[in-house]
Design a protein around this motif. Sequence first.
Motif, PDB file in Angstrom:
ATOM      1  N   PHE A 215      30.561  37.938  31.725  1.00  0.00           N
ATOM      2  CA  PHE A 215      30.389  39.132  32.561  1.00  0.00           C
ATOM      3  C   PHE A 215      28.921  39.252  32.954  1.00  0.00           C
ATOM      4  O   PHE A 215      28.027  39.201  32.104  1.00  0.00           O
ATOM      5  N   ILE A 216      28.683  39.410  34.259  1.00  0.00           N
ATOM      6  CA  ILE A 216      27.328  39.668  34.740  1.00  0.00           C
ATOM      7  C   ILE A 216      27.391  40.798  35.766  1.00  0.00           C
ATOM      8  O   ILE A 216      28.409  41.004  36.421  1.00  0.00           O
ATOM      9  N   SER A 217      26.283  41.549  35.871  1.00  0.00           N
ATOM     10  CA  SER A 217      26.275  42.662  36.822  1.00  0.00           C
ATOM     11  C   SER A 217      24.918  42.773  37.505  1.00  0.00           C
ATOM     12  O   SER A 217      23.889  42.302  36.986  1.00  0.00           O
ATOM     13  N   PHE A 218      24.929  43.413  38.673  1.00  0.00           N
ATOM     14  CA  PHE A 218      23.732  43.652  39.471  1.00  0.00           C
ATOM     15  C   PHE A 218      23.816  45.079  40.012  1.00  0.00           C
ATOM     16  O   PHE A 218      24.901  45.609  40.230  1.00  0.00           O
ATOM     17  N   ARG A 219      22.628  45.668  40.250  1.00  0.00           N
ATOM     18  CA  ARG A 219      22.620  47.048  40.725  1.00  0.00           C
ATOM     19  C   ARG A 219      21.553  47.244  41.796  1.00  0.00           C
ATOM     20  O   ARG A 219      20.451  46.694  41.708  1.00  0.00           O
ATOM     21  N   MET A 229      27.497  45.924  41.444  1.00  0.00           N
ATOM     22  CA  MET A 229      28.553  44.923  41.466  1.00  0.00           C
ATOM     23  C   MET A 229      28.606  44.207  40.136  1.00  0.00           C
ATOM     24  O   MET A 229      27.610  44.143  39.405  1.00  0.00           O
ATOM     25  N   TRP A 230      29.755  43.701  39.811  1.00  0.00           N
ATOM     26  CA  TRP A 230      29.885  42.884  38.599  1.00  0.00           C
ATOM     27  C   TRP A 230      30.883  41.759  38.809  1.00  0.00           C
ATOM     28  O   TRP A 230      31.714  41.805  39.714  1.00  0.00           O
ATOM     29  N   ILE A 231      30.747  40.731  37.956  1.00  0.00           N
ATOM     30  CA  ILE A 231      31.616  39.552  38.016  1.00  0.00           C
ATOM     31  C   ILE A 231      32.091  39.227  36.602  1.00  0.00           C
ATOM     32  O   ILE A 231      31.280  39.198  35.661  1.00  0.00           O
ATOM     33  N   TRP A 232      33.376  39.016  36.467  1.00  0.00           N
ATOM     34  CA  TRP A 232      33.990  38.607  35.199  1.00  0.00           C
ATOM     35  C   TRP A 232      34.818  37.355  35.452  1.00  0.00           C
ATOM     36  O   TRP A 232      35.370  37.185  36.541  1.00  0.00           O
ATOM     37  N   TRP A 233      34.896  36.487  34.458  1.00  0.00           N
ATOM     38  CA  TRP A 233      35.670  35.263  34.653  1.00  0.00           C
ATOM     39  C   TRP A 233      36.355  34.835  33.364  1.00  0.00           C
ATOM     40  O   TRP A 233      35.968  35.228  32.264  1.00  0.00           O
ATOM     41  N   LYS A 234      37.404  34.038  33.524  1.00  0.00           N
ATOM     42  CA  LYS A 234      38.182  33.542  32.382  1.00  0.00           C
ATOM     43  C   LYS A 234      38.580  32.107  32.670  1.00  0.00           C
ATOM     44  O   LYS A 234      39.048  31.777  33.769  1.00  0.00           O
ATOM     45  N   ASP A 235      38.399  31.239  31.688  1.00  0.00           N
ATOM     46  CA  ASP A 235      38.721  29.825  31.825  1.00  0.00           C
ATOM     47  C   ASP A 235      40.121  29.514  31.282  1.00  0.00           C
ATOM     48  O   ASP A 235      40.726  30.319  30.562  1.00  0.00           O
ATOM     49  N   ASN A 236      40.601  28.328  31.643  1.00  0.00           N
ATOM     50  CA  ASN A 236      41.859  27.802  31.113  1.00  0.00           C
ATOM     51  C   ASN A 236      43.052  28.722  31.391  1.00  0.00           C
ATOM     52  O   ASN A 236      43.879  28.972  30.515  1.00  0.00           O
ATOM     53  N   PHE A 312      37.733  42.148  44.137  1.00  0.00           N
ATOM     54  CA  PHE A 312      38.309  40.856  44.499  1.00  0.00           C
ATOM     55  C   PHE A 312      38.703  40.131  43.223  1.00  0.00           C
ATOM     56  O   PHE A 312      37.910  40.062  42.273  1.00  0.00           O
ATOM     57  N   THR A 313      39.903  39.600  43.199  1.00  0.00           N
ATOM     58  CA  THR A 313      40.354  38.738  42.111  1.00  0.00           C
ATOM     59  C   THR A 313      40.721  37.394  42.721  1.00  0.00           C
ATOM     60  O   THR A 313      41.545  37.321  43.636  1.00  0.00           O
ATOM     61  N   TYR A 314      40.059  36.343  42.243  1.00  0.00           N
ATOM     62  CA  TYR A 314      40.284  34.999  42.777  1.00  0.00           C
ATOM     63  C   TYR A 314      40.802  34.082  41.670  1.00  0.00           C
ATOM     64  O   TYR A 314      40.324  34.135  40.523  1.00  0.00           O
ATOM     65  N   PRO A 317      42.850  27.100  41.519  1.00  0.00           N
ATOM     66  CA  PRO A 317      43.776  26.170  40.871  1.00  0.00           C
ATOM     67  C   PRO A 317      43.147  24.830  40.529  1.00  0.00           C
ATOM     68  O   PRO A 317      43.642  24.114  39.647  1.00  0.00           O
ATOM     69  N   ALA A 318      42.044  24.495  41.197  1.00  0.00           N
ATOM     70  CA  ALA A 318      41.389  23.215  40.917  1.00  0.00           C
ATOM     71  C   ALA A 318      40.742  23.200  39.542  1.00  0.00           C
ATOM     72  O   ALA A 318      40.600  22.138  38.923  1.00  0.00           O
ATOM     73  N   THR A 319      40.333  24.366  39.053  1.00  0.00           N
ATOM     74  CA  THR A 319      39.654  24.450  37.756  1.00  0.00           C
ATOM     75  C   THR A 319      40.398  25.326  36.759  1.00  0.00           C
ATOM     76  O   THR A 319      39.939  25.474  35.615  1.00  0.00           O
ATOM     77  N   SER A 320      41.504  25.913  37.154  1.00  0.00           N
ATOM     78  CA  SER A 320      42.277  26.839  36.300  1.00  0.00           C
ATOM     79  C   SER A 320      41.403  27.974  35.792  1.00  0.00           C
ATOM     80  O   SER A 320      41.450  28.360  34.630  1.00  0.00           O
ATOM     81  N   ARG A 321      40.617  28.527  36.712  1.00  0.00           N
ATOM     82  CA  ARG A 321      39.717  29.621  36.345  1.00  0.00           C
ATOM     83  C   ARG A 321      40.068  30.869  37.164  1.00  0.00           C
ATOM     84  O   ARG A 321      40.451  30.784  38.332  1.00  0.00           O
ATOM     85  N   LEU A 322      39.922  32.018  36.510  1.00  0.00           N
ATOM     86  CA  LEU A 322      40.215  33.310  37.116  1.00  0.00           C
ATOM     87  C   LEU A 322      38.920  34.110  37.206  1.00  0.00           C
ATOM     88  O   LEU A 322      38.152  34.164  36.238  1.00  0.00           O
ATOM     89  N   PHE A 323      38.680  34.720  38.350  1.00  0.00           N
ATOM     90  CA  PHE A 323      37.439  35.460  38.593  1.00  0.00           C
ATOM     91  C   PHE A 323      37.768  36.854  39.116  1.00  0.00           C
ATOM     92  O   PHE A 323      38.727  37.048  39.857  1.00  0.00           O
ATOM     93  N   MET A 324      36.923  37.802  38.737  1.00  0.00           N
ATOM     94  CA  MET A 324      37.046  39.161  39.256  1.00  0.00           C
ATOM     95  C   MET A 324      35.662  39.643  39.671  1.00  0.00           C
ATOM     96  O   MET A 324      34.698  39.538  38.914  1.00  0.00           O
ATOM     97  N   ILE A 325      35.562  40.142  40.898  1.00  0.00           N
ATOM     98  CA  ILE A 325      34.297  40.640  41.453  1.00  0.00           C
ATOM     99  C   ILE A 325      34.544  42.060  41.942  1.00  0.00           C
ATOM    100  O   ILE A 325      35.510  42.310  42.658  1.00  0.00           O
ATOM    101  N   GLU A 326      33.665  42.982  41.556  1.00  0.00           N
ATOM    102  CA  GLU A 326      33.867  44.369  41.986  1.00  0.00           C
ATOM    103  C   GLU A 326      32.556  44.970  42.497  1.00  0.00           C
ATOM    104  O   GLU A 326      31.487  44.765  41.914  1.00  0.00           O
ATOM    105  N   TYR A 327      32.676  45.725  43.598  1.00  0.00           N
ATOM    106  CA  TYR A 327      31.555  46.430  44.214  1.00  0.00           C
ATOM    107  C   TYR A 327      31.871  47.919  44.210  1.00  0.00           C
ATOM    108  O   TYR A 327      33.007  48.323  44.515  1.00  0.00           O
ATOM    109  N   SER A 328      30.882  48.751  43.898  1.00  0.00           N
ATOM    110  CA  SER A 328      31.092  50.195  43.849  1.00  0.00           C
ATOM    111  C   SER A 328      29.890  50.921  44.429  1.00  0.00           C
ATOM    112  O   SER A 328      28.772  50.390  44.467  1.00  0.00           O
TER     113      SER A 328
END
Length: 362
Positions: A215-219, A229-236, A312-314, A317-328
Amino acid sequence: MSVKKSSIIFVLLASVVITACEGDFRSRAQGAINEVFVVMDSTQFNSKTAEAIRATYGKFQFHMLNPEENYNLTFTDIRSNAQLDRLKGMKNIIFAGVLDDSTNVSRAIRGFLDEGVESRVRSGESFAFPIKDQWYKDQYALILSSTSDSALAEKIINSERSLVADILERELSRWTYEVYEKKEQTQYSDSMWAKHGFKVRIQHDYVARIDTTDFISFRRNLEINDRWMWIWWKDNVTDISFLDSDWINATRDSLNQQYIKGSNDSKYVTTEYNERIKRRFNSFQKGRYIGYETQGWWTMENAAMGGPFVNFTYYDPATSRLFMIEYSQFAPSVKNKLPFIRQFRAMGRTFESDSTWNQTSS
């Protein structure tokens, strides 16, 4: 280049782009990004066609506390060649009228179209013709015409989704340019790419805040217009059958409760769930990524705060990774929130994932 000389037409709302040549040194079109000039005969300002345009391009958006119109519409007539030339300089312009009327607007429309295109209009095969960067750079012009007022109005209403998607695509492209034109902090996106195998473009005055293993965030902390904004990700992640709006909102709320807090732990960001504020959810394809976009309103638990968000949730499939990006945004004194929501929608679409990323080797 003119529509009369172009063989590319907008048939049954297929996507068409008439672009200027490379090295285009013309001036940019004038006007606000969210302002649309609608050129019609003044006697038709309250016609069925005009009402259809208002119901489409001026439609209220209800995914925020105070609904706002999709675009700010200004209706105007053609009273002279000089005025027509001024209108041709606007950023967004719609010419709308019955093809065979004797009005100045209908004569102008016939002047834009060649005989083959006119025959398509008369047969009912076509009615909408976008012409982009026609007279100036960064310009979106649209010709709407049919055989009668009621026929044209019906076609506009029936094609609302395609019509709005076409101008929105151009608007998001413009916001991407506007947001990153001044300066872009490539050191942040480069660091994301190197350390985590993905990146998203960061505007010039966002400051890095939280940085964990997933998890990383910027303000952008301005007194009257606070954004983050923040970004979260999950592998596998090999199975995404669970991915739907309920899961996305539950995950968003959990991450916001954990990381986006007020003055103490009892105050944290969560989603405003009520019938008056309509959350918007849609899925889309971005290259190889499967994307989901959620728009709505956040509120602060145990505090009187709130504002719009875009998530945004992306899935890659090439890496089997899930990402979430949010702006507020938190900007109670800023009346119009929709331009900032559109900025967020443009910014979240700059996401990229490294297809060669391998968690083991990294």
